[in-house]
Design an enzyme around this catalytic site. Structure first.
Site, PDB file in Angstrom:
ATOM      1  N   GLN A  74      -2.430-104.539  12.336  1.00 17.65           N
ATOM      2  CA  GLN A  74      -3.181-105.818  12.362  1.00 17.65           C
ATOM      3  C   GLN A  74      -4.339-105.416  11.794  1.00 17.65           C
ATOM      4  O   GLN A  74      -5.137-104.709  12.270  1.00 17.65           O
ATOM      5  CB  GLN A  74      -3.183-106.553  13.550  1.00 17.65           C
ATOM      6  CG  GLN A  74      -3.936-107.836  13.818  1.00 17.65           C
ATOM      7  CD  GLN A  74      -4.258-108.146  15.207  1.00 17.65           C
ATOM      8  OE1 GLN A  74      -5.509-108.648  15.420  1.00 17.65           O
ATOM      9  NE2 GLN A  74      -3.566-108.050  16.141  1.00 17.65           N
ATOM     10  N   LYS A  85     -13.844-108.832  12.098  1.00 14.71           N
ATOM     11  CA  LYS A  85     -14.668-109.966  12.878  1.00 14.71           C
ATOM     12  C   LYS A  85     -15.946-110.337  12.152  1.00 14.71           C
ATOM     13  O   LYS A  85     -16.584-111.284  12.262  1.00 14.71           O
ATOM     14  CB  LYS A  85     -15.046-109.503  14.208  1.00 14.71           C
ATOM     15  CG  LYS A  85     -13.726-109.465  15.360  1.00 14.71           C
ATOM     16  CD  LYS A  85     -13.242-111.052  15.389  1.00 14.71           C
ATOM     17  CE  LYS A  85     -12.088-110.894  16.316  1.00 14.71           C
ATOM     18  NZ  LYS A  85     -11.247-112.210  16.459  1.00 14.71           N
ATOM     19  N   ASN A 100      -5.337-110.855  11.788  1.00 18.51           N
ATOM     20  CA  ASN A 100      -6.065-111.313  12.941  1.00 18.51           C
ATOM     21  C   ASN A 100      -6.601-112.921  12.519  1.00 18.51           C
ATOM     22  O   ASN A 100      -7.653-112.916  11.553  1.00 18.51           O
ATOM     23  CB  ASN A 100      -7.129-110.435  13.648  1.00 18.51           C
ATOM     24  CG  ASN A 100      -7.790-110.999  14.650  1.00 18.51           C
ATOM     25  OD1 ASN A 100      -8.924-111.572  14.629  1.00 18.51           O
ATOM     26  ND2 ASN A 100      -7.090-110.990  15.981  1.00 18.51           N
ATOM     27  N   ASP A 101      -5.919-113.690  13.177  1.00 18.28           N
ATOM     28  CA  ASP A 101      -6.758-115.268  13.051  1.00 18.28           C
ATOM     29  C   ASP A 101      -6.630-115.825  11.741  1.00 18.28           C
ATOM     30  O   ASP A 101      -6.573-116.992  11.573  1.00 18.28           O
ATOM     31  CB  ASP A 101      -8.279-114.735  13.634  1.00 18.28           C
ATOM     32  CG  ASP A 101      -8.959-116.204  13.742  1.00 18.28           C
ATOM     33  OD1 ASP A 101      -8.314-117.453  13.845  1.00 18.28           O
ATOM     34  OD2 ASP A 101     -10.439-116.208  13.676  1.00 18.28           O
ATOM     35  N   THR A 128     -12.052-102.557  28.001  1.00 14.35           N
ATOM     36  CA  THR A 128     -12.080-102.008  26.702  1.00 14.35           C
ATOM     37  C   THR A 128     -13.554-102.367  26.272  1.00 14.35           C
ATOM     38  O   THR A 128     -14.090-103.238  26.228  1.00 14.35           O
ATOM     39  CB  THR A 128     -10.805-102.437  25.915  1.00 14.35           C
ATOM     40  OG1 THR A 128     -11.181-102.216  24.503  1.00 14.35           O
ATOM     41  CG2 THR A 128     -10.900-104.104  26.093  1.00 14.35           C
ATOM     42  N   LYS A 167     -13.565-105.570  23.297  1.00 15.38           N
ATOM     43  CA  LYS A 167     -13.510-106.944  23.373  1.00 15.38           C
ATOM     44  C   LYS A 167     -14.309-107.433  24.454  1.00 15.38           C
ATOM     45  O   LYS A 167     -14.503-106.375  25.651  1.00 15.38           O
ATOM     46  CB  LYS A 167     -12.016-107.636  23.801  1.00 15.38           C
ATOM     47  CG  LYS A 167     -11.365-107.778  22.734  1.00 15.38           C
ATOM     48  CD  LYS A 167     -10.024-108.811  22.821  1.00 15.38           C
ATOM     49  CE  LYS A 167      -9.178-109.002  21.997  1.00 15.38           C
ATOM     50  NZ  LYS A 167      -7.978-110.136  22.264  1.00 15.38           N
ATOM     51  N   MET A 184     -14.182 -73.734  40.674  1.00 15.82           N
ATOM     52  CA  MET A 184     -14.499 -74.901  41.093  1.00 15.82           C
ATOM     53  C   MET A 184     -15.669 -75.498  40.307  1.00 15.82           C
ATOM     54  O   MET A 184     -16.636 -75.647  40.606  1.00 15.82           O
ATOM     55  CB  MET A 184     -15.121 -74.958  42.469  1.00 15.82           C
ATOM     56  CG  MET A 184     -13.944 -74.768  43.523  1.00 15.82           C
ATOM     57  SD  MET A 184     -12.575 -73.645  43.610  1.00 15.82           S
ATOM     58  CE  MET A 184     -11.785 -74.145  45.015  1.00 15.82           C
ATOM     59  N   CYS A 207      -6.007 -81.147  51.904  1.00 16.77           N
ATOM     60  CA  CYS A 207      -6.710 -80.520  50.817  1.00 16.77           C
ATOM     61  C   CYS A 207      -6.045 -79.273  50.174  1.00 16.77           C
ATOM     62  O   CYS A 207      -5.834 -79.035  49.089  1.00 16.77           O
ATOM     63  CB  CYS A 207      -8.220 -80.507  50.994  1.00 16.77           C
ATOM     64  SG  CYS A 207      -9.026 -82.169  51.528  1.00 16.77           S
TER      65      CYS A 207
END
Length: 539
Positions: free
Chosen positions: A41, A45, A73-74, A138, A141, A297, A449
């Site tokens: 896609q 923008k 897209n769009d 995310t 967006k 560790m 643990c």
């Protein structure tokens, strides 16, 4: 002509703003197609119309070489100008019925949906597919004020698609480490519908090696689909492993496998990194050494990043949640390097702080094994049967613990270990019950643990065994090779058998002397003793 049937498996959404420095968009695109992207896609923008058309035209030209369809897209005008396979629109873009009128009956139309109501409208308006999201947070967006769906919310929407012919992809925060969790965890609860694919932006576009990134994603999706296809017609049955060897249902066989892993630990001494509870750090290191592995560790993000290729397994125990950034990096790199990742969500249900941090970590990486007591497993399973009292469980426990661990293993796409007076271990298909152990384990700090530490040690041994012998228990829809169910069993069995031997010693007078004796017995434990004492049932 009929609409083209698309393969939604690995759906790349472009985003030139995510490209790494020095990486050309068209170069990255072609490499991603070579890696296995099945649908593209074009999302622009900030480009003006002329630039958008040029990017779309060149994108289609490259994708045509690999017979991969392109969606826009769009922008319906860009789609018409370039002649792509269709468009993808959002809830605030051109209404779907009008878009269908403009682009004709043969073009594909996908619609973004965020909830059940939007999905119902998409079905009514005959969308070809829906994009479900955002699954997780995310950067591509702005979703402020909106709830992320997670795998559960995605599954609720998938339920509505049964029998409609509408396809579904998920989008939002999806990357290689959390992909198995999404695929398995979003299987719809009522109809067992599954995703047709996943839409990814930054995990491919932001990569310096997009071919490799796409290939790894494709491998996981394809394997998941194969596993589901193999189970078709077996109503109510789900297995994280494509095929279960019948020998694995035999107790003697299981104990022999445990014995073999004990020997591998002694021979190979794998390095086990443990980001663990400060209260138990010293004891955890000692039990690691006692069974033949080597402890480290390390918690610093830079340090754990560099260490990851060298370790045999990684344990993340967030009892004192002081090093969350280190935990995020360590877990992510364990996934990237295909090393077993063991998660011990200490007291996860006790506070909102712990619940929020667990959710953040589980969205960032995929654990191989999750170990917890009844309260911790209950919190992850969203059960009300067992309450949390600090780090302990309150109440009488689960009515059907085997069912709880099996269901959570399916949901999380991980091995689940429920510890307590009796231990239960499941991969979502098989359940093992272990009845060994001493009452003194409840009287010392960090016994749970330490059990997690030993599971990590044996997970490393199982991976070594697989790599050495190419054993048949590979689950190729997961991130780690080796029989992790047996590894979890080995960790629990060795720990609980050693605790019995320690409790029987004449020099043990109480919890203090028991603690020291336990480390001694772990060190001296032989496969023969484990075989003699093992109380394992296959449920």
């Amino acid at each position: 002509m009929p609409r083209r049937q698309l393969d939604y498996s690995v759906y790349l959404v472009t985003g030139r703003e995510f490209l790494p420095a020095g990486k050309d968009y068209y170069e990255s695109l072609e490499e991603s197609l070579q890696g296995g992207v099945t649908l593209v896609q074009v999302r622009e923008k900030n480009a003006d119309t002329g630039e958008f058309i040029e990017v779309a035209r060149r994108t289609k030209q490259i994708c045509d070489k690999y017979n991969v369809p392109v969606l826009i897209n769009d922008r319906i005008d860009v789609h018409l100008a370039v002649g792509t396979a269709g468009i993808h629109i959002g809830q605030t873009d051109c209404p779907l019925p009008l878009a269908r009128t403009l682009i004709g009956p043969d073009a594909i139309i996908g619609l973004s949906v965020r909830n059940v109501d939007e999905c119902k409208r998409a079905i009514e308006q005959s969308a070809d597919y829906i994009g479900i999201g955002s699954v997780w947070h995310t950067s591509s967006k702005d979703i402020k004020g909106r709830r992320c769906l997670g795998p559960d919310g995605t599954g609720e929407i998938l339920d509505l698609l049964d029998g409609t012919g509408v396809k579904a992809v998920a989008i939002g925060g999806i990357h290689l480490p959390n992909l198995p969790q999404l695929l398995h965890g979003s299987i719809s609860p009522k109809t067992s519908n599954t995703l047709d694919g996943v839409a990814v932006i930054s995990d491919i576009v932001a990569s310096q090696r997009p071919r490799e990134s796409a290939s790894q994603l494709r491998e996981i999706v394809d394997s998941f689909k194969r596993a589901r296809l193999n189970l078709k017609g077996q109503k109510g049955v789900f297995s994280i492993i494509d095929a279960v060897d019948q020998a694995a249902l035999d107790k003697e066989y299981l104990v022999k496998k445990v014995e073999g892993l004990m020997r591998i630990l002694e021979q190979e001494t794998p390095l086990i990194n443990q980001l663990t509870n400060k209260v138990v750090m010293n004891d955890s290191a000692n039990v690691t050494l006692a069974v033949g592995a080597s402890p480290i560790m390390s918690t610093n993000p830079r340090d754990v990043y560099d260490l990851s290729p060298a370790i045999g397994a990684c344990l993340i125990n967030f009892g004192t949640i002081d090093d969350k950034e280190g935990m995020k990096v360590a877990g992510r790199q364990a996934n990237v390097n295909r090393k077993p990742l063991i998660f011990d969500p200490v007291a996860v249900g006790a506070t909102s702080f712990r619940r929020e941090n667990a959710a953040e970590l589980l969205a960032h990486w995929q654990p191989t094994i999750i170990k917890g007591n009844a309260a911790e497993i209950g919190a992850l399973a969203e059960s009300t049967e067992v309450a949390s009292r600090g780090v302990d469980a309150a109440g009488s426990g689960f009515k059907d613990p085997a069912a709880v661990v099996k269901a959570l293993a399916r949901k999380r796409a991980a091995i689940i270990v429920l510890t307590g007076p009796t231990d239960y271990i499941s991969d979502g298909d098989r359940v093992y019950k272990v009845s060994n152990g001493s009452h003194f384990l409840e009287k010392i700090t960090g016994s749970g643990c330490q059990a997690g530490t030993l599971i990590a040690c044996f997970a490393a041994a199982s991976r070594i065994s697989y790599l050495q012998n190419n054993e048949p228990f590979e689950d190729d829809s997961q991130l780690v090779q080796g029989d992790m169910l047996v590894a979890a069993l080995a960790g629990i069995l060795v720990y609980t058998v050693a605790s019995e031997a320690a409790a029987e010693r004449s020099d043990v007078k109480g919890p203090g002397t028991f603690r020291s004796a336990l480390i001694d017995e772990l060190y001296n434990l032989t496969p023969e003793v484990v075989r003699h004492r093992a109380k394992v049932e296959i449920l």
